[in-house]
Design an enzyme around this catalytic site. Structure first.
Site, PDB file in Angstrom:
ATOM      1  N   ALA A  71       0.850  -1.205   0.000  1.00 18.93           N
ATOM      2  CA  ALA A  71       0.000   0.000   0.000  1.00 18.93           C
ATOM      3  C   ALA A  71       0.878   1.245   0.000  1.00 18.93           C
ATOM      4  O   ALA A  71       2.101   1.154  -0.109  1.00 18.93           O
ATOM      5  CB  ALA A  71      -0.899  -0.010   1.227  1.00 18.93           C
ATOM      6  N   ASN A  72       0.268   2.404   0.072  1.00 23.78           N
ATOM      7  CA  ASN A  72       1.028   3.651   0.211  1.00 23.78           C
ATOM      8  C   ASN A  72       0.297   4.552   1.204  1.00 23.78           C
ATOM      9  O   ASN A  72      -0.761   4.192   1.714  1.00 23.78           O
ATOM     10  CB  ASN A  72       1.210   4.328  -1.155  1.00 23.78           C
ATOM     11  N   ARG A  73       0.852   5.732   1.441  1.00 21.11           N
ATOM     12  CA  ARG A  73       0.354   6.580   2.539  1.00 21.11           C
ATOM     13  C   ARG A  73      -0.800   7.491   2.155  1.00 21.11           C
ATOM     14  O   ARG A  73      -1.166   8.376   2.912  1.00 21.11           O
ATOM     15  CB  ARG A  73       1.490   7.449   3.074  1.00 21.11           C
TER      16      ARG A  73
END
Ligand code: C5P
Length: 410
Positions: free
Chosen positions: A216-218
């Site tokens: 995932a990413n932020r």
């Protein structure tokens, strides 16, 4: 919706572009609008009230403290007895007064007193348009619900200068007024995107490694969700395709929840055709080539198995080159370096009309934060916006989208 039968108060402020407002009066009148002109003192240095009066077949209002005019209609009635106020050309000075609520002449007093929709056509030197105070004032006016048409890029009448600052052409202003009327229900704030459909993507994507782990990413989804809400406020029928986020679905918007990039692409493709696409999601570039159906077990004494990645579909690029490409396609570019250069390249590669580029270096705190500092990159050039709340970026972007779409489909 045409301007036929509409009462339009045209405020002409000082600037060389004032000569174009003479043509604007003609264009509005030949379409059946009733034009009542107001001129600032500076406007009268460029064109005469005589010419404005002759073309509009109306009295020309110039003074705040005119006993005759005040007895006749009065500045409050001038501000209210109209369907739309157009300010063309709008000088940097008049916009600054509007943004700060100053009322020291007839034009600024009307603009402060009105409860009618206001359409502003700025015209100024490119350096004045790009100046930080002007940018701040435009942001304030946009969030106050003021609509803008232009300024456009091109040659200035003065000094052989070129850049963003040229007033929109009279027919572009007429088209913006028509779009505004098309979205206005009686007494409401204008809804320039009424009747338009929009697709917005937002949030990250989660790419599974196995049933319990993912890449995932932020991304928080704040910016994309705010844009979906802002487009809906302007009357658009918005579907938000959101990756997994911890924030609420925006009101007034249909939200479709997805997890992976391929699901996001499928959802977006299924929503075409649409008028507008704003791809804000931080889609994972890669997914695990063959994710496991079972939880991958740790094997004592054995090295962990490598994770092989494969490229995800590019949703923005797919939409930008689609047979049913929306009239206006907007992408985002989260960069940590060479923001403008990468943004411009992305505009081409993805087939977008506009790229909203931001610096997501960790020290900016933008990714996952509540503020954003963006550059708008389009064929017209680069427009750097000041540091704004993500909601304000959304409001301004929605207004810009409405404007560009109106100009494109005029
Ligand atoms: O290529 P890059 O990821 O920097 O491009 C960012 C833009 O492209 C954003 O608008 C993002 O939503 C969109 N994008 C996409 N699908 C991808 C990758 C990016 O829609 N697979």
């Amino acid at each position: 919706m045409t301007v036929s039968g509409k009462r339009i108060l045209l405020i002409i402020s000082g600037g060389i572009a004032a000569y174009k407002s003479l043509d604007l009066i003609r264009r509005l009148r030949e379409r059946g609008a009733v034009v009542r002109p107001v001129m600032t003192k500076a406007a009268q240095e460029f064109i005469t009230p005589l010419a404005v009066g002759a073309l509009s077949a109306s009295h020309v209002y110039t003074e705040l403290f005119s006993r005759e005019d005040e007895q006749d209609v009065g500045h409050i009635r001038l501000a209210r007895d109209t369907d739309l106020i157009i300010v063309a050309p709008a000088s940097a000075d008049l916009m600054a007064k509007m943004a700060h609520g100053l009322a020291d002449d007839l034009a600024s007093t009307i603009l402060l007193a009105t409860d009618r929709p206001v359409l502003v056509a700025p015209a100024m030197n490119p350096k004045m348009w790009a100046a930080a105070p002007t940018t701040r004032n435009v942001a304030t006016l946009s969030s106050d619900g003021i609509r803008f048409i232009g300024p456009m890029a091109g040659e200035m009448a003065e000094n052989n200068e070129a850049g963003l600052g040229r007033m929109a052409e009279p027919l572009e202003i007429v088209a913006a007024a028509e779009a505004l009327f098309a979205g206005t229900s009686s007494g409401d704030r204008p809804k320039p995107l009424a009747g338009r459909t929009a697709i917005v993507t937002s949030g990250p994507t989660h790419e599974p490694i196995d049933p319990v782990r993912y890449i995932a990413n932020r991304s928080s989804g704040r910016q994309g969700h705010a844009i979906a809400a802002a487009l809906a406020k302007l009357g658009a029928d918005v579907t938000l395709v959101s990756g997994p986020v911890a924030i609420a679905d925006p009101s007034g918007v249909t939200t479709v929840h997805v997890e992976r990039a391929d699901e996001m692409l499928e959802a977006v493709s299924g929503l075409l055709p649409a008028d507008i696409a704003v791809m804000v999601a931080a889609v994972a570039d890669w997914r695990v080539a063959s994710s496991s159906d079972q939880k991958i077990k740790k094997q004592p004494g054995e090295a962990p198995a490598p994770i092989l990645l494969t490229e995800n579909p590019d949703i923005l690029k797919t939409v930008g080159h689609h047979a049913q490409r929306p009239g206006l396609v907007v992408g985002f570019a989260a960069e940590t370096q060479d923001i403008e250069k990468n943004g411009r390249a992305k505009l081409q590669r993805k087939g977008a009309d506009m790229i909203v580029a931001n610096d997501v270096s960790p020290e900016t705190g933008i990714m996952g934060g509540v503020r954003n500092s963006v550059k708008i990159i389009s064929a017209d050039g680069v427009d750097a916006w000041p540091d704004l709340d993500k909601d304000e970026v959304a409001t301004r972007l929605a207004a810009l989208i409405a404007e560009r779409l109106a100009a494109k489909t005029a």
